[in-house]
Write an enzyme that holds these catalytic residues in place. Structure first.
Site, PDB file in Angstrom:
ATOM      1  N   ASP A   6      -3.483  -3.585  -9.228  1.00 12.95           N
ATOM      2  CA  ASP A   6      -3.558  -3.925 -10.657  1.00 12.95           C
ATOM      3  C   ASP A   6      -2.671  -3.001 -11.483  1.00 12.95           C
ATOM      4  OD1 ASP A   6      -5.425  -5.843  -9.978  1.00 12.95           O
ATOM      5  OD2 ASP A   6      -7.104  -4.460 -10.261  1.00 12.95           O
ATOM      6  N   GLY A  34       0.824  -1.198   0.000  1.00 16.88           N
ATOM      7  CA  GLY A  34       0.000   0.000   0.000  1.00 16.88           C
ATOM      8  C   GLY A  34       0.863   1.256   0.000  1.00 16.88           C
ATOM      9  N   ASP A  76      -8.847   7.042  -3.917  1.00 15.23           N
ATOM     10  CA  ASP A  76      -9.489   5.749  -4.198  1.00 15.23           C
ATOM     11  C   ASP A  76      -8.384   4.754  -4.565  1.00 15.23           C
ATOM     12  OD1 ASP A  76     -10.989   3.604  -5.041  1.00 15.23           O
ATOM     13  OD2 ASP A  76     -11.948   4.625  -6.733  1.00 15.23           O
TER      14      ASP A  76
HETATM   15  P1  ATP Z   1      -6.026  -3.102  -4.372  1.00 15.90           P
HETATM   16  O1  ATP Z   1      -6.593  -4.436  -3.943  1.00 15.90           O
HETATM   17  O2  ATP Z   1      -6.675  -1.919  -3.691  1.00 15.90           O
HETATM   18  O3  ATP Z   1      -5.919  -2.939  -5.848  1.00 15.90           O
HETATM   19  P2  ATP Z   1      -3.553  -4.166  -3.341  1.00 15.90           P
HETATM   20  O4  ATP Z   1      -3.826  -4.500  -1.913  1.00 15.90           O
HETATM   21  O5  ATP Z   1      -3.455  -5.263  -4.314  1.00 15.90           O
HETATM   22  O6  ATP Z   1      -4.535  -3.028  -3.852  1.00 15.90           O
HETATM   23  P3  ATP Z   1      -1.571  -2.308  -2.467  1.00 15.90           P
HETATM   24  O7  ATP Z   1      -0.436  -2.969  -1.793  1.00 15.90           O
HETATM   25  O8  ATP Z   1      -2.584  -1.631  -1.606  1.00 15.90           O
HETATM   26  O9  ATP Z   1      -2.207  -3.368  -3.466  1.00 15.90           O
HETATM   27  O10 ATP Z   1      -1.048  -1.211  -3.492  1.00 15.90           O
HETATM   28  C1  ATP Z   1      -0.289  -1.547  -4.632  1.00 15.90           C
HETATM   29  C2  ATP Z   1       0.741  -0.471  -4.873  1.00 15.90           C
HETATM   30  O11 ATP Z   1       0.073   0.777  -5.091  1.00 15.90           O
HETATM   31  C3  ATP Z   1       1.676  -0.206  -3.703  1.00 15.90           C
HETATM   32  O12 ATP Z   1       2.752  -1.119  -3.690  1.00 15.90           O
HETATM   33  C4  ATP Z   1       2.111   1.222  -4.011  1.00 15.90           C
HETATM   34  O13 ATP Z   1       3.077   1.214  -5.042  1.00 15.90           O
HETATM   35  C5  ATP Z   1       0.822   1.850  -4.549  1.00 15.90           C
HETATM   36  N1  ATP Z   1      -0.002   2.469  -3.502  1.00 15.90           N
HETATM   37  C6  ATP Z   1      -1.095   1.941  -2.897  1.00 15.90           C
HETATM   38  N2  ATP Z   1      -1.613   2.805  -1.996  1.00 15.90           N
HETATM   39  C7  ATP Z   1      -0.833   3.900  -2.039  1.00 15.90           C
HETATM   40  C8  ATP Z   1      -0.846   5.158  -1.338  1.00 15.90           C
HETATM   41  N3  ATP Z   1      -1.781   5.436  -0.419  1.00 15.90           N
HETATM   42  N4  ATP Z   1       0.119   6.054  -1.623  1.00 15.90           N
HETATM   43  C9  ATP Z   1       1.077   5.789  -2.554  1.00 15.90           C
HETATM   44  N5  ATP Z   1       1.141   4.633  -3.258  1.00 15.90           N
HETATM   45  C10 ATP Z   1       0.192   3.699  -3.007  1.00 15.90           C
HETATM   46  O1  RIB Z   2      -8.490  -4.958  -8.015  1.00 21.20           O
HETATM   47  C1  RIB Z   2      -9.595  -4.099  -8.162  1.00 21.20           C
HETATM   48  C2  RIB Z   2     -10.698  -4.801  -8.890  1.00 21.20           C
HETATM   49  O2  RIB Z   2     -11.155  -5.884  -8.100  1.00 21.20           O
HETATM   50  C3  RIB Z   2     -11.916  -3.943  -9.142  1.00 21.20           C
HETATM   51  O3  RIB Z   2     -11.841  -3.234 -10.357  1.00 21.20           O
HETATM   52  C4  RIB Z   2     -13.076  -4.918  -9.071  1.00 21.20           C
HETATM   53  O4  RIB Z   2     -13.662  -5.159 -10.314  1.00 21.20           O
HETATM   54  C5  RIB Z   2     -12.484  -6.203  -8.480  1.00 21.20           C
HETATM   55  O5  RIB Z   2     -12.371  -7.177  -9.435  1.00 21.20           O
END
Ligand code: ATP
Ligand code: RIB
Length: 308
Positions: free
Chosen positions: A251, A221, A245
């Site tokens: 992704d 994150g 958001d």
């Molecule tokens: P999601 O399921 O919401 O798509 P995720 O849990 O798979 O996300 P995260 O680890 O939350 O993935 O985020 C992926 C990448 O996005 C992080 O490694 C970072 O590079 C960037 N990122 C996410 N949140 C932030 C933030 N608040 N500020 C800056 N970069 C962020």
């Molecule tokens: O990773 C984000 C995605 O997860 C959203 O776009 C939603 O469609 C779910 O599949």
């Protein structure tokens, strides 16, 4: 330069915004209902295509209004849809998302995504230098067939095991790079992780690496990302931005990483680039529409990137 092939889900994200998330059994008043193209496969394909790499998506849409909208959107983003099939027997995948304080809860109804089969991936003309990407929103047999095909063609395989689900050894054996968040790492490594120290996350990832002998990237994150591979580890600090958001941040990271590796970037440079791309994504509403273009990423990437 290689190409990116993504086998994965295509969803319409129906987003309700509210000041806070309701508790179980509670109703809260929302502010807006918004419709954004999404789905992990589509998001990753858009991220790669917008960054300038030839990108093909393999998946299924229903024969309905959401399907038509998503088809038009993805085409406009430059994603090759020749391997996306219309499935009249099922509705287009839909995700019901609640967004409050930049954080989300998601319920995904797979619809047509649940029909993606090994036959769907059989037409992908993968070659050496290409990158094959998948996630866990399409059936496992299709992912395995896709990665087997990629392996035999000499392409690189990237698995983003999201949403978190236990995965079997047969699949993991076909994966070159695993990109997962802390929750997914915890599930695979069978330990409870939540905002743990980076050093501990590296230790946990090492336990997987020892068994799997491949590159593992753990997204953290706002804290950034750590990756193990090639006998070293990389720690890339998250960029300080105002997130509105975070849907699709993971992704964006995966799609950008795939695009960079298809363009022959080093692992370290690809991680830095993907971290910058994902930091742009979180500053905008929606998943697929938030993916940045190369100019935007270059603007945030200075000559030297901060590392721990
Ligand atoms: P999601 O399921 O919401 O798509 P995720 O849990 O798979 O996300 P995260 O680890 O939350 O993935 O985020 C992926 C990448 O996005 C992080 O490694 C970072 O590079 C960037 N990122 C996410 N949140 C932030 C933030 N608040 N500020 C800056 N970069 C962020
Ligand atoms: O990773 C984000 C995605 O997860 C959203 O776009 C939603 O469609 C779910 O599949």
């Amino acid at each position: 330069m290689g190409r990116v092939f993504v086998a994965g889900s295509i969803n319409m994200d129906v987003v309700a915004t509210a000041e806070r998330h309701p508790q179980v059994g509670e109703t809260v008043a929302g502010s807006a209902v918004l419709y954004f193209p999404g789905g992990k496969g589509a998001n990753q394909a858009v991220a790669a295509a917008k960054l300038g790499v030839t990108t093909s998506l393999i998946g299924r849409l229903g024969k309905d209004a959401f399907g038509a909208d998503l088809n038009a959107f993805l085409r406009a983003q430059g994603v090759d849809l020749n391997l996306v099939t219309e499935t009249p027997e099922a509705h287009t995948g839909t995700a019901i998302i609640t967004l409050a304080n930049a954080d989300n809860t998601i319920v995904v109804i797979p619809g047509a995504n649940g029909r993606v089969s090994p036959d769907d991936v059989a037409r992908a003309t993968l070659a050496e230098g290409d990158v094959a990407v998948s996630q866990f929103e399409i059936p496992l047999p299709a992912i395995k067939a896709f990665f087997r095909r990629a392996r035999s063609a000499g392409a690189l395989t990237i698995l983003n095991p999201a949403p978190a689900r236990v995965c079997d050894e047969e699949l993991l054996d076909l994966v070159d790079i695993l990109v997962l968040n802390e929750t997914e790492l915890g599930l695979l490594a069978k330990v409870k992780l939540r905002e743990d120290e980076i050093a501990h996350i590296i230790d946990v990832a090492k336990t997987l690496e020892a068994g799997l002998a491949r590159i593992i990237g753990v997204t953290l994150g706002s804290r950034g990302v750590v990756a193990l591979g090639d006998g070293e580890h990389h720690v890339i600090t998250g960029r300080k931005v105002k997130a509105v958001d975070t849907t699709g941040a993971g992704d964006c990271f995966v799609g950008a990483l795939a695009a960079q590796l298809a363009s022959e970037a080093t692992l370290h440079d690809a991680l830095v680039y993907a971290n910058a791309a994902a930091s742009i994504c979180v500053q905008r509403m929606g998943a697929a529409p938030s993916m940045p273009d190369p100019t935007e990423v270059s603007q945030v990437l200075g000559p030297a990137d901060p590392e721990l």
